[in-house]
Design an enzyme around this catalytic site. Structure first.
Site, PDB file in Angstrom:
ATOM      1  N   TYR A 126      -3.757   9.230   9.346  1.00 13.16           N
ATOM      2  CA  TYR A 126      -4.582   7.965   8.885  1.00 13.16           C
ATOM      3  C   TYR A 126      -4.042   6.810   9.835  1.00 13.16           C
ATOM      4  CZ  TYR A 126      -6.864   4.281   6.157  1.00 13.16           C
ATOM      5  OH  TYR A 126      -8.010   3.474   5.723  1.00 13.16           O
ATOM      6  N   ARG A 152      -6.501   6.880  -5.706  1.00  8.98           N
ATOM      7  CA  ARG A 152      -6.028   5.323  -5.300  1.00  8.98           C
ATOM      8  C   ARG A 152      -5.648   4.768  -6.566  1.00  8.98           C
ATOM      9  NH1 ARG A 152     -10.001   3.117  -0.491  1.00  8.98           N
ATOM     10  NH2 ARG A 152     -11.607   4.550  -1.316  1.00  8.98           N
ATOM     11  N   VAL A 197      -5.898   1.883  -7.996  1.00 12.80           N
ATOM     12  CA  VAL A 197      -6.675   1.010  -9.121  1.00 12.80           C
ATOM     13  C   VAL A 197      -7.387   2.103  -9.957  1.00 12.80           C
ATOM     14  CG1 VAL A 197      -8.596  -0.599  -9.270  1.00 12.80           C
ATOM     15  CG2 VAL A 197      -6.810  -1.076  -7.864  1.00 12.80           C
ATOM     16  N   THR A 248       8.014  -0.916  -8.310  1.00 11.22           N
ATOM     17  CA  THR A 248       8.288  -2.184  -7.913  1.00 11.22           C
ATOM     18  C   THR A 248       7.573  -2.353  -6.479  1.00 11.22           C
ATOM     19  OG1 THR A 248      10.364  -1.131  -7.032  1.00 11.22           O
ATOM     20  CG2 THR A 248      10.632  -2.243  -9.153  1.00 11.22           C
ATOM     21  N   GLN A 249       7.053  -1.135  -5.998  1.00  9.92           N
ATOM     22  CA  GLN A 249       6.475  -1.573  -4.777  1.00  9.92           C
ATOM     23  C   GLN A 249       5.225  -2.452  -5.054  1.00  9.92           C
ATOM     24  OE1 GLN A 249       6.267   1.181  -6.221  1.00  9.92           O
ATOM     25  NE2 GLN A 249       4.696   2.681  -5.921  1.00  9.92           N
ATOM     26  N   ARG A 263       1.492  -4.235  -3.643  1.00  9.07           N
ATOM     27  CA  ARG A 263       0.198  -4.278  -3.050  1.00  9.07           C
ATOM     28  C   ARG A 263      -0.420  -5.639  -3.194  1.00  9.07           C
ATOM     29  NH1 ARG A 263       2.615  -0.709  -1.365  1.00  9.07           N
ATOM     30  NH2 ARG A 263       1.697   1.603  -0.714  1.00  9.07           N
ATOM     31  N   ASP A 292       5.643   5.803   1.813  1.00 11.44           N
ATOM     32  CA  ASP A 292       5.009   4.717   0.750  1.00 11.44           C
ATOM     33  C   ASP A 292       5.517   3.398   1.119  1.00 11.44           C
ATOM     34  OD1 ASP A 292       3.042   5.368  -2.007  1.00 11.44           O
ATOM     35  OD2 ASP A 292       4.053   3.196  -1.768  1.00 11.44           O
ATOM     36  N   GLN A 312       6.149  -2.713   0.492  1.00  9.10           N
ATOM     37  CA  GLN A 312       5.733  -4.223   0.251  1.00  9.10           C
ATOM     38  C   GLN A 312       4.579  -4.457   1.205  1.00  9.10           C
ATOM     39  OE1 GLN A 312       8.867  -7.220   1.198  1.00  9.10           O
ATOM     40  NE2 GLN A 312       8.189  -8.366  -0.449  1.00  9.10           N
ATOM     41  N   ARG A 313       3.497  -4.914   0.480  1.00 13.10           N
ATOM     42  CA  ARG A 313       2.248  -4.943   1.397  1.00 13.10           C
ATOM     43  C   ARG A 313       1.545  -6.449   0.968  1.00 13.10           C
ATOM     44  NH1 ARG A 313      -1.547  -0.709   1.593  1.00 13.10           N
ATOM     45  NH2 ARG A 313      -0.143   0.508   3.042  1.00 13.10           N
TER      46      ARG A 313
HETATM   47  P1  NAD Z   1     -14.664   6.047   1.295  1.00 13.62           P
HETATM   48  O1  NAD Z   1     -13.897   7.261   1.322  1.00 13.62           O
HETATM   49  O2  NAD Z   1     -15.240   5.656   0.199  1.00 13.62           O
HETATM   50  O3  NAD Z   1     -15.665   5.893   2.668  1.00 13.62           O
HETATM   51  C1  NAD Z   1     -15.379   6.558   3.530  1.00 13.62           C
HETATM   52  C2  NAD Z   1     -16.717   6.904   4.139  1.00 13.62           C
HETATM   53  O4  NAD Z   1     -16.768   7.639   5.274  1.00 13.62           O
HETATM   54  C3  NAD Z   1     -17.265   7.925   3.121  1.00 13.62           C
HETATM   55  O5  NAD Z   1     -18.828   7.929   2.687  1.00 13.62           O
HETATM   56  C4  NAD Z   1     -17.208   9.442   3.833  1.00 13.62           C
HETATM   57  O6  NAD Z   1     -18.274  10.310   3.463  1.00 13.62           O
HETATM   58  C5  NAD Z   1     -17.499   8.802   5.269  1.00 13.62           C
HETATM   59  N1  NAD Z   1     -16.889   9.733   6.159  1.00 13.62           N
HETATM   60  C6  NAD Z   1     -15.735  10.263   6.281  1.00 13.62           C
HETATM   61  N2  NAD Z   1     -15.646  11.011   7.518  1.00 13.62           N
HETATM   62  C7  NAD Z   1     -16.756  11.093   8.210  1.00 13.62           C
HETATM   63  C8  NAD Z   1     -17.228  11.477   9.257  1.00 13.62           C
HETATM   64  N3  NAD Z   1     -16.283  12.369  10.070  1.00 13.62           N
HETATM   65  N4  NAD Z   1     -18.213  11.141   9.675  1.00 13.62           N
HETATM   66  C9  NAD Z   1     -19.381  10.657   8.860  1.00 13.62           C
HETATM   67  N5  NAD Z   1     -18.687   9.943   7.788  1.00 13.62           N
HETATM   68  C10 NAD Z   1     -17.501  10.118   7.426  1.00 13.62           C
HETATM   69  O7  NAD Z   1     -13.428   4.820   1.726  1.00 13.62           O
HETATM   70  P2  NAD Z   1     -13.647   3.192   1.679  1.00 13.62           P
HETATM   71  O8  NAD Z   1     -12.727   2.588   0.866  1.00 13.62           O
HETATM   72  O9  NAD Z   1     -15.128   2.753   1.617  1.00 13.62           O
HETATM   73  O10 NAD Z   1     -13.307   2.829   3.247  1.00 13.62           O
HETATM   74  C11 NAD Z   1     -14.386   2.366   4.172  1.00 13.62           C
HETATM   75  C12 NAD Z   1     -13.392   1.978   5.451  1.00 13.62           C
HETATM   76  O11 NAD Z   1     -12.757   1.043   5.202  1.00 13.62           O
HETATM   77  C13 NAD Z   1     -12.598   3.331   5.977  1.00 13.62           C
HETATM   78  O12 NAD Z   1     -12.701   3.329   7.353  1.00 13.62           O
HETATM   79  C14 NAD Z   1     -11.221   2.951   5.683  1.00 13.62           C
HETATM   80  O13 NAD Z   1     -10.353   3.522   6.566  1.00 13.62           O
HETATM   81  C15 NAD Z   1     -11.385   1.198   5.719  1.00 13.62           C
HETATM   82  N6  NAD Z   1     -10.448   0.816   4.556  1.00 13.62           N
HETATM   83  C16 NAD Z   1     -10.627   0.745   3.334  1.00 13.62           C
HETATM   84  C17 NAD Z   1      -9.665   0.078   2.581  1.00 13.62           C
HETATM   85  C18 NAD Z   1      -9.911   0.153   1.074  1.00 13.62           C
HETATM   86  O14 NAD Z   1      -8.918  -0.251   0.315  1.00 13.62           O
HETATM   87  N7  NAD Z   1     -10.958   0.522   0.486  1.00 13.62           N
HETATM   88  C19 NAD Z   1      -8.225  -0.255   3.145  1.00 13.62           C
HETATM   89  C20 NAD Z   1      -8.201  -0.489   4.412  1.00 13.62           C
HETATM   90  C21 NAD Z   1      -9.133   0.311   5.266  1.00 13.62           C
HETATM   91  N1  UDP Z   2       0.390   4.631  -6.808  1.00 16.31           N
HETATM   92  C1  UDP Z   2       0.761   4.791  -8.123  1.00 16.31           C
HETATM   93  N2  UDP Z   2       0.185   5.754  -9.030  1.00 16.31           N
HETATM   94  C2  UDP Z   2      -0.970   6.298  -8.664  1.00 16.31           C
HETATM   95  C3  UDP Z   2      -1.687   6.110  -7.288  1.00 16.31           C
HETATM   96  C4  UDP Z   2      -0.825   5.238  -6.624  1.00 16.31           C
HETATM   97  O1  UDP Z   2       1.872   4.414  -8.473  1.00 16.31           O
HETATM   98  O2  UDP Z   2      -1.606   7.112  -9.580  1.00 16.31           O
HETATM   99  C5  UDP Z   2       0.921   3.817  -5.960  1.00 16.31           C
HETATM  100  C6  UDP Z   2       1.218   4.274  -4.506  1.00 16.31           C
HETATM  101  O3  UDP Z   2       2.523   5.166  -4.595  1.00 16.31           O
HETATM  102  C7  UDP Z   2       1.255   3.128  -3.684  1.00 16.31           C
HETATM  103  C8  UDP Z   2       0.187   2.116  -4.401  1.00 16.31           C
HETATM  104  O4  UDP Z   2       0.355   2.515  -5.544  1.00 16.31           O
HETATM  105  O5  UDP Z   2       2.450   2.638  -3.851  1.00 16.31           O
HETATM  106  C9  UDP Z   2      -1.004   2.041  -3.808  1.00 16.31           C
HETATM  107  O6  UDP Z   2      -1.386   3.353  -3.659  1.00 16.31           O
HETATM  108  P1  UDP Z   2      -3.070   3.728  -3.024  1.00 16.31           P
HETATM  109  O7  UDP Z   2      -2.977   5.206  -2.856  1.00 16.31           O
HETATM  110  O8  UDP Z   2      -3.994   2.886  -3.761  1.00 16.31           O
HETATM  111  O9  UDP Z   2      -2.756   2.873  -1.690  1.00 16.31           O
HETATM  112  P2  UDP Z   2      -1.798   2.809  -0.538  1.00 16.31           P
HETATM  113  O10 UDP Z   2      -0.830   3.541  -0.677  1.00 16.31           O
HETATM  114  O11 UDP Z   2      -2.711   3.457   0.722  1.00 16.31           O
HETATM  115  O12 UDP Z   2      -1.729   1.385  -0.269  1.00 16.31           O
END
Ligand code: NAD
Ligand code: UDP
Length: 323
Positions: free
Chosen positions: A149, A190, A192, A212-213, A215, A277, A280-281
């Site tokens: 990713y 995820r 939330v 303690t991480q 987001r 993982d 801090q973010r």
């Molecule tokens: P999501 O998984 O709900 O949506 C992704 C969508 O892309 C889905 O509908 C999936 O079916 C489609 N998809 C996956 N592979 C595909 C392919 N090869 N061809 C066509 N469609 C495809 O996730 P989301 O949270 O809605 O994320 C949307 C975008 O935002 C992603 O690019 C993700 O990397 C980016 N993003 C999201 C977050 C977040 O917190 N939600 C954070 C950072 C970046």
């Molecule tokens: N996390 C957690 N319990 C869960 C799912 C995730 O403690 O059931 C933690 C995970 O290890 C990370 C943070 O929550 O530190 C955010 O995770 P998420 O998968 O939502 O997003 P990302 O790691 O991509 O920021």
């Protein structure tokens, strides 16, 4: 800001969590929307309410294959976003980011249209600079379980900027930080959605590591507004621009808020921290404030309440998903 004329806009990944809200917003602004999705993590249900809309079209398409359509703008969101889903088929994840970017950039080049990339805070990896500014290059493990990713998204950014420099393409790159809200997939892993579903079902809340991480959680409406503002900037604004909520919380604090807001008595259970993982973010959003006049408006508790209400209704339905 948004011009009054109707545009034809392609949203890849439009049946996903963020994509479906973006389709809502663009249709609400009077545009025509072509939603392209392979339904890997997205669902028709996310856009079911739009299917009868005269300006909405849904196309099953995988962005790793070329697409030949006529549009005025492209938002490229196609890519699984949750670690559980993007690690399920990591090779396909990299292909989606890299081949998907090449195909969508090729389309934008032929059409000479604007294209926005949904990039991610994951390009910063496990950062040693805090909060993260756009000029920080990141600390990403190139061979770890998150690399498909992280590196896929980094390569997509490279492609966007090379098409900009080499072909003068009009690009916009948004680095999205953790965003949450209704229509997240209840089983997508995820934090939330996991915590809310676990709390509502009275199951243990799975805190990874010590909790303690940190987001920073942005509510979906705020994020969508940021994406649209970025698309509507002048051609000189390419990004990358951080879009996220600069209020940082620990994962444990999030768990406690969810418990308080749901009134759940679920216990916290501590599970091993997944590898790589980030500790801090938190986004520095000065650039978005200046260039887009944008900042998040939704307080975490308000966004969580709306998200809890969504999952509560979902889990009460017959045949509701189990976590
Ligand atoms: P999501 O998984 O709900 O949506 C992704 C969508 O892309 C889905 O509908 C999936 O079916 C489609 N998809 C996956 N592979 C595909 C392919 N090869 N061809 C066509 N469609 C495809 O996730 P989301 O949270 O809605 O994320 C949307 C975008 O935002 C992603 O690019 C993700 O990397 C980016 N993003 C999201 C977050 C977040 O917190 N939600 C954070 C950072 C970046
Ligand atoms: N996390 C957690 N319990 C869960 C799912 C995730 O403690 O059931 C933690 C995970 O290890 C990370 C943070 O929550 O530190 C955010 O995770 P998420 O998968 O939502 O997003 P990302 O790691 O991509 O920021």
């Amino acid at each position: 800001m948004r011009t009054p004329e109707r545009k034809s806009i392609l949203v890849t990944g439009g049946a996903g969590f963020l994509g479906s809200f973006l389709c809502d917003r663009l249709l609400g602004d009077g545009h025509e929307v072509l939603c392209a999705d392979n339904f890997f993590t997205g669902t028709k249900e996310n856009v079911a309410h739009l299917l009868g809309h005269p300006h909405f079209e849904l196309l099953r398409h995988d962005v790793t294959f070329p697409l030949f359509v006529e549009v005025d703008e492209i938002y490229n969101l196609a890519c699984p976003a949750s670690p559980v889903h993007y690690q399920y088929d990591p090779v396909q994840t990299t292909k989606t980011s890299v081949h998907g970017a090449i195909n969508m950039l090729g389309l934008a080049k032929r059409l000479r249209c604007r294209i926005l990339q949904a990039s991610t805070s994951e390009v910063y990896g496990d950062p040693e600079v805090h909060p993260q500014r756009e000029d920080y290059w990141g600390r990403v493990n190139p061979i770890g379980v998150r690399s498909c990713y992280d590196e896929g998204k980094r390569c997509a950014e490279t492609l966007f900027f090379d098409y900009h420099r080499q072909h003068r393409l009009r690009i916009k790159v948004a680095r999205i930080f953790n965003t949450y809200g209704p229509r997240m997939h209840p089983n997508d892993g995820r934090v939330v959605s996991n915590f809310i579903v676990q709390a509502l079902q009275g199951k243990p809340i799975t805190v990874f590591g010590t909790g303690t991480q940190t987001r920073s959680f942005c509510y979906v409406d705020d994020l969508i507004d940021g994406l649209c503002r970025l698309m509507d900037t002048g051609d000189e604004v390419t990004g990358p621009v951080n879009l996220g909520n600069p209020v940082e919380v620990t994962v444990r604090d999030l768990a406690e808020r969810v418990l308080a807001l749901t009134g759940s008595r679920s216990p916290l259970v501590f599970k091993p921290l997944p590898s790589d993982d980030p500790v801090q973010r938190c986004p520095d959003i000065d650039y978005a404030r200046t260039q887009l006049a944008w900042e998040p408006r939704t307080a975490l508790d308000d966004g969580l309440k709306a998200t809890i209400a969504h999952f509560d209704a979902l889990l009460r339905r017959p045949g509701a998903p189990a976590n």
